[in-house]
Design an enzyme around this catalytic site. Sequence first.
Site, PDB file in Angstrom:
ATOM      1  N   GLU A   1      56.494   8.457  97.564  1.00 53.40           N
ATOM      2  CA  GLU A   1      56.356   8.978  96.201  1.00 53.40           C
ATOM      3  C   GLU A   1      57.620   9.714  95.763  1.00 53.40           C
ATOM      4  O   GLU A   1      58.096   9.544  94.629  1.00 53.40           O
ATOM      5  CB  GLU A   1      55.145   9.917  96.127  1.00 53.40           C
TER       6      GLU A   1
ATOM      7  N   HIS B   1      60.381   7.268  94.973  1.00 55.27           N
ATOM      8  CA  HIS B   1      60.148   6.608  93.680  1.00 55.27           C
ATOM      9  C   HIS B   1      60.559   7.522  92.528  1.00 55.27           C
ATOM     10  O   HIS B   1      61.191   7.079  91.566  1.00 55.27           O
ATOM     11  CB  HIS B   1      58.675   6.216  93.558  1.00 55.27           C
TER      12      HIS B   1
ATOM     13  N   HIS C   1      51.370   1.586  83.272  1.00 55.31           N
ATOM     14  CA  HIS C   1      52.643   2.119  83.773  1.00 55.31           C
ATOM     15  C   HIS C   1      53.626   0.999  84.128  1.00 55.31           C
ATOM     16  O   HIS C   1      54.795   1.032  83.735  1.00 55.31           O
ATOM     17  CB  HIS C   1      52.352   2.999  84.999  1.00 55.31           C
TER      18      HIS C   1
END
Length: 308
Positions: free
Chosen positions: A60, A63, A125
């Site tokens: 995460e 990213h 998204h």
Amino acid sequence: MFKKRNLKWLSILATVIMAWVQLGGALVTKTGSENGCGASWPLCHGALLPQNLPIATIIELSHRATSALSLIVVLWLVITAWKNIGYIKEVKPLCIISVAFLLIQALVGAAAVLWQQNDYVLALHFGISLISFSSVFVLTLIIFDVDQKYEANKVHIDRKLRIYTWTMAICLYVGIYTGALVRHTKSSLAYGSWPLPFNDLIPHTEQDWVQLAHRTLALIASISVFLAFNYAIKHYQNNRTIRYGYTAALLLIILQIVTGALSIFTHVNLIIALLHALIITFEFGLIAYLIVLLLRSQRVEKVKQNAY
């Protein structure tokens, strides 16, 4: 810093980073790392770099870092392109779309972390970031003078091919949304075998319905790509831009079908799943370029009509 000589390498860098953002987003979802930084944004667990770094947090955090870097690089590219080749009709709109959708993507991502959006909102998204990637990708093709090399600036696209192309783009985009929904609802292995579970065709759960919807829309999108390709090859045999463009679109959609099937057969092998996301990213980028050619052709037609 904003010199014209920087445009080519900068556009390649921006395209690669944007593709990596797409892959990173798919990796986050596939590995269930959405909550790797907790309900904290832009910080991770309330810190710039948390002390405890399990794999979900690393994925995460990576990213988020790539997304932040992409915003810097795309802004640099946009300013440089606007300043040096802004006279090309499509450049300024592409610059605006690139940055706008990159910002929207970041906000949707932040909202997902802070307020835990439902899966149907989260699936948007990927599609939003795909529009930003496609804008950067098309801008890169323009920067590399693809228009001049393949006489794309002289292409006339008739009404039928326009309809085929728009249909292809819309079907593909809706199919992409359902694909993202499959990931977010963890429906990758729902609804049995591929292409259909012939021993039990009726969906029983929400995941079954999501998977069936994706397969149906993927089929419709594939047919629309084939029809556009078939028309283009028959009526534009002597035009390299159209011939190469629509052939590439067909080849990519075939690869997309193959990787989609392999994802199920391999019980969602991570490499194949990421390849599935990467192929559709470049497929949509290519179709975005075909749409730019289509709009350009339409604009030239109107100018000619007004001249008479």
